[in-house]
Write a protein that holds these residues in place. Structure first.
Motif, mmCIF file in Angstrom:
data_model
loop_
_atom_site.group_PDB
_atom_site.id
_atom_site.type_symbol
_atom_site.label_atom_id
_atom_site.label_comp_id
_atom_site.label_asym_id
_atom_site.label_seq_id
_atom_site.Cartn_x
_atom_site.Cartn_y
_atom_site.Cartn_z
ATOM 1 N N LYS A 37 92.122 -52.714 -43.457
ATOM 2 C CA LYS A 37 92.586 -53.279 -42.189
ATOM 3 C C LYS A 37 94.008 -53.774 -42.377
ATOM 4 C CE LYS A 37 88.252 -54.604 -40.076
ATOM 5 N NZ LYS A 37 87.608 -55.611 -39.251
ATOM 6 N N ASP A 39 96.836 -56.485 -42.416
ATOM 7 C CA ASP A 39 96.712 -57.841 -42.904
ATOM 8 C C ASP A 39 98.094 -58.493 -42.967
ATOM 9 O OD1 ASP A 39 94.744 -59.703 -44.533
ATOM 10 O OD2 ASP A 39 96.632 -59.648 -45.658
ATOM 11 N N THR A 55 93.661 -60.766 -40.383
ATOM 12 C CA THR A 55 93.342 -59.363 -40.605
ATOM 13 C C THR A 55 93.046 -58.727 -39.255
ATOM 14 O OG1 THR A 55 92.447 -59.892 -42.778
ATOM 15 C CG2 THR A 55 91.795 -57.798 -41.838
#
Length: 73
Positions: A37, A39, A55
Protein backbone atom coordinates in the motif's frame (compact mmCIF):
# COMPACT_ATOMS: atom_id res chain seq x y z
CA UNK A 1 3.83 -6.37 21.17
CA UNK A 2 4.67 -8.53 18.13
CA UNK A 3 7.27 -7.42 15.63
CA UNK A 4 5.97 -5.63 12.58
CA UNK A 5 7.35 -7.01 9.34
CA UNK A 6 7.66 -4.58 6.45
CA UNK A 7 9.29 -4.33 3.06
CA UNK A 8 9.66 -1.10 1.12
CA UNK A 9 8.78 -2.27 -2.39
CA UNK A 10 9.26 1.10 -4.08
CA UNK A 11 10.56 4.43 -2.86
CA UNK A 12 8.43 7.08 -4.53
CA UNK A 13 9.70 10.35 -3.08
CA UNK A 14 11.00 12.37 -0.16
CA UNK A 15 8.73 15.11 1.19
CA UNK A 16 11.14 16.55 3.78
CA UNK A 17 14.15 15.83 5.98
CA UNK A 18 14.74 16.96 9.56
CA UNK A 19 18.00 17.98 11.28
CA UNK A 20 18.57 14.44 12.62
CA UNK A 21 18.39 12.91 9.14
CA UNK A 22 14.91 11.41 9.42
CA UNK A 23 13.01 11.73 6.15
CA UNK A 24 9.28 11.97 5.51
CA UNK A 25 8.65 9.80 2.47
CA UNK A 26 5.92 8.35 0.34
CA UNK A 27 6.63 4.72 -0.48
CA UNK A 28 4.92 1.54 -1.57
CA UNK A 29 5.21 -0.73 1.49
CA UNK A 30 4.16 -4.31 2.21
CA UNK A 31 3.19 -4.74 5.88
CA UNK A 32 3.23 -8.23 7.42
CA UNK A 33 3.46 -9.95 4.01
CA UNK A 34 0.26 -8.29 2.77
CA UNK A 35 -0.25 -6.56 -0.56
CA UNK A 36 1.73 -3.30 -0.77
CA UNK A 37 0.00 0.00 0.00
CA UNK A 38 1.04 3.62 -0.36
CA UNK A 39 2.56 4.87 2.85
CA UNK A 40 3.51 8.34 4.14
CA UNK A 41 5.69 8.45 7.28
CA UNK A 42 9.05 9.45 8.72
CA UNK A 43 11.95 7.00 8.51
CA UNK A 44 15.34 6.95 10.21
CA UNK A 45 18.36 7.33 7.90
CA UNK A 46 18.83 3.52 7.77
CA UNK A 47 15.09 2.86 7.37
CA UNK A 48 15.21 0.57 10.41
CA UNK A 49 13.00 2.83 12.58
CA UNK A 50 9.83 4.63 11.67
CA UNK A 51 7.41 7.20 12.98
CA UNK A 52 3.64 7.13 12.86
CA UNK A 53 2.20 7.45 9.41
CA UNK A 54 -0.75 6.89 7.15
CA UNK A 55 -1.25 3.98 4.76
CA UNK A 56 -3.47 4.35 1.70
CA UNK A 57 -4.92 1.98 -0.86
CA UNK A 58 -4.60 2.90 -4.53
CA UNK A 59 -8.18 4.17 -4.52
CA UNK A 60 -7.57 6.31 -1.42
CA UNK A 61 -4.39 7.73 -2.97
CA UNK A 62 -6.30 8.65 -6.14
CA UNK A 63 -8.98 10.39 -4.06
CA UNK A 64 -6.28 12.27 -2.12
CA UNK A 65 -4.71 13.31 -5.42
CA UNK A 66 -8.08 14.67 -6.60
CA UNK A 67 -8.57 16.59 -3.36
CA UNK A 68 -5.05 18.06 -3.49
CA UNK A 69 -5.51 19.05 -7.14
CA UNK A 70 -8.65 20.98 -6.18
CA UNK A 71 -6.86 23.10 -3.56
CA UNK A 72 -6.03 26.62 -4.67
CA UNK A 73 -2.59 27.35 -3.24
Amino acid sequence: MPDIKYEINKRIGVLSENAKGWVKEINLVSWNDRAPKYDIREWSPEHDKMGKGVTLSREELLELKNILNSIDI
